[in-house]
Design a protein around this motif. Sequence first.
Motif, PDB file in Angstrom:
ATOM      1  N   LEU A 675      86.984  19.795  26.360  1.00  0.00           N
ATOM      2  CA  LEU A 675      87.328  21.196  26.159  1.00  0.00           C
ATOM      3  C   LEU A 675      88.454  21.315  25.141  1.00  0.00           C
ATOM      4  N   LEU A 676      88.504  22.453  24.469  1.00  0.00           N
ATOM      5  CA  LEU A 676      89.470  22.662  23.393  1.00  0.00           C
ATOM      6  C   LEU A 676      90.384  23.831  23.720  1.00  0.00           C
ATOM      7  N   HIS A 677      91.666  23.617  23.458  1.00  0.00           N
ATOM      8  CA  HIS A 677      92.659  24.661  23.669  1.00  0.00           C
ATOM      9  C   HIS A 677      93.201  25.111  22.311  1.00  0.00           C
ATOM     10  N   ASP A 678      94.337  25.763  22.316  1.00  0.00           N
ATOM     11  CA  ASP A 678      94.937  26.226  21.058  1.00  0.00           C
ATOM     12  C   ASP A 678      95.102  25.064  20.090  1.00  0.00           C
ATOM     13  N   HIS A 679      94.902  25.366  18.802  1.00  0.00           N
ATOM     14  CA  HIS A 679      95.027  24.363  17.739  1.00  0.00           C
ATOM     15  C   HIS A 679      94.074  23.181  17.965  1.00  0.00           C
ATOM     16  N   PHE A 680      92.988  23.447  18.657  1.00  0.00           N
ATOM     17  CA  PHE A 680      91.934  22.453  18.901  1.00  0.00           C
ATOM     18  C   PHE A 680      92.472  21.218  19.627  1.00  0.00           C
TER      19      PHE A 680
END
Length: 904
Positions: A675-680
């Motif tokens: 899974l990806l969050h802010d700024h990948f």
Amino acid sequence: MVSEKWRILEHIYSYLISFTKTNCHFPLILSQFILYMGPLFLYILTSALCCVVVLGSSSSEFIYPNFTATNLQFVDNSGAFLTSRNQTFKAAIINPGTQQTNFYLCVIHAISNTIIWSANRDAPISNSGRMSLTATGIYITDDKGDSKWSTPVLQSSVSSLFLSELGNLILLDQFNQSLWESFQNPTDTIVIGQNLPVGKLLYSAISSTDFSTGNYSFEVISDDAILQWNDLTYWKLSMEPVAITNSNSPAEFMAINRTGLYLFGQNGSVVVIQVGLSTSNFRIAKLDHLGQFTVSSFSGSDWTKDFVGPAEQCQVPYVCGRIGLCTPGSGSSTPVCSCPSNFQLDQQSNCVPGDSSYSLPVACTTTNNSSQLNSSMLLYMMLNYGSDYFYNDFSSPAKYGVNLSACEDLCSMDCSCLGIFYANSTGSCYVLQDELGSIMSTTTNENDQLGYIKALLSSSPKSVNDSSNNQTQRFPIVALVFLPFTGFVLVVALGFLCWRRTKVSKIGEGKLGHPNSSSSGDLEAFSIPGLPVRFDYEELEVATDNFKNLIGAGGFGAVYKGILHDKTLVAVKKITNLGLQGKKDFCTEIAIIGNIHHVNLVKLKGFCAQGRQRLLVYEYMNRGSLDQSLFGNGPVLEWQERVDIALGTARGLAYLHSGCVQKIIHCDVKPENILLHDHFQAKISDFGLSKLLSPEQSSLFTTMRGTRGYLAPEWLTSSAISEKTDVYSYGMVLLEIVSGRKNCMTRSLSQSFGDDNSNGAHSSSSSGSGLVYFPLLALEMHEQKRYLELADPRLEGRVTSEEVEKLVRVALCCVHEEPMLRPNMVSVVGMLEGRITLGHPRMESLNFLRFYGRRFAEASTIEEVNGESNVILFPQANASLASTASGSPTSFSYISSQQISGPR
């Protein structure tokens, strides 16, 4: 202390950097000022700036307030976050040995990896515990934020933390004055340049992996240096033949240097005692966990023991445990431990009386213990002839000129006395008090000195019989009074239990599946210490708007977006395939996952175990899963973003494999579980949940676990499954990150990226162009050094061949057929970061990709003709790869993508 020149330059550099960031006109002002001041100022300023630039770029011996560090944060640097100028020493949060539970803030001699100081020795933390540097000092907290250790209250605010080239960890104020030093707070070791003053003690550790304060201590006193065990002296430096007494002046401190060990007086101008040693540039003095004080020198790659006290291990008080008989070995060999003749080993390997009717007393704190005054209950068990005790040489007899009977009476009247030694020739009586150590076997005065250990009669046979008779006589009367009442209570209790069970059973049948339905095994009151939150089902219903906002689905069930009452976004996983898994097992498993914290692992915020409902609450990842960004129609991932995702995923897996107390094998590494969050920022999800599978799912994965396209070859053989299985899957994911296309659904190199089919792969504009097994294509392009042809065409030249080569080589090393040839994830992290040389893919262990690719093409052709949606996986066994090269496609397994899938 730190050179004033370097301190001034450090502050100049820091000031110039901060001022430049806040004042965009600084270069113009500086140039005008230089013009007016003339060439002299220009020369001085240029020299200073050159120095500070070199200092700022090459030195890492300073850190500043608001700095935090954990072992996980610096796991790829062996926990080190600070090094001395020449990298002789480093400060790190480490776990000694191979244990994975106790982590300490330590100063370490880098080249020998020897710990010379530890902060929180009596308060270890986990690998997610934190060291923080603030304006008020150093603080060490556990993963819950509870304080475990800190520096004392300081006189002024902290400006920096400095690690000197001597290994001294120093807190400095704004004037570079020392506020606190590790040299002034020693643990079990001192080094060259460090003094051990009178009143400061070295304490041994419990073991080589447990730094907790042990029972041995080393202390400098006014005229000597001594070793003690439980405050009992067992060695003095002045007794060593190599120790030379030079002065009767009071000793003030001990130090070691290149030429020896010294006790100094008169502010270091007088040598009180010296032990000359061979010249060495680096040496340490240490009180080890075995109770010996050693001075060792390091040269090249080996340690040499220059001095050991006491040299004879049998003189160490507890070398063989309580009352263990220590017999010196021949030469320098390890001594032999046994029990004295009247004693035997118990199940805990302790020496106890051979007659089981006697036991060893525990020392009391008073002198009026009546249970020991009865001489009929006491026995003095004689030790072997030629026995001695360590403390006899350092204590005076309790009585002189008495006989053995009087010596025994003296011990019998004192409940703190645990044994005696009696000298026949002088009538001297030595008393052993409070603690019993090991017994030394000696050849001197074999028949003159005798030892005895006090024992207590465990029980009197007469009293036991009398008690039994009395109980027998009283039993009928007691029974007549209490038996009817007891029977009535039992009948009522049994009736209530039967009624309760019937009622609960009916409620369960009527409300089967209702979230609030109860059962005898319900765990509504079950709590798990350390788990963030236990949610009510109704609370999660409100948070997810009655589970309306579906954001994903997988093998465990559906995932919904939710908003908690504090406005926190969460992802709620509603597990629908738990089967009849026990609630306590569920909670135990969740407790393990809930206590795992890493920046590249999705954080479990809480859970719900209510009735038959099982839900997991995760932090919300606003950019979704990697497959959506990698294979979807949105903006293309830039190369650096792909590298960051690859590195973050590798770090997360490295932590699961080697950073946890228990090794965790994910078993289903794939883009959907990244899974990806802010700024990948990449975070791995659904780790450690295998025990949550229903029996039906578990049986499916008895021989295979994972997802098509990412399954390691060993799943299909009898080979052991290990963390290298995750390494293989990671390598396959890494190839997809490079190409931006599914490994098992790739068409020709000229394929179009305009469309996206249902399987998440980019469809070709020409259906007749044929499918290509991308891992095989990557192998062939690697052999031909044509790396750019493997990169995602949508990057349109925004990546170099060298950058692609790096990731491709790492990926190919990860997908070796032989698990032992695959690197571990820590090494993968090192290669991606550039700290470790890139590996060379082994062609002999990659040839299986050619068979996979050939069969993949054949199976794809059959599928296109038959219109089937099944996808080829792997041959049934690696051993049959060669035979399947010319075989039929029927020798391969065709399994639907919905059948083989772990948690998503």
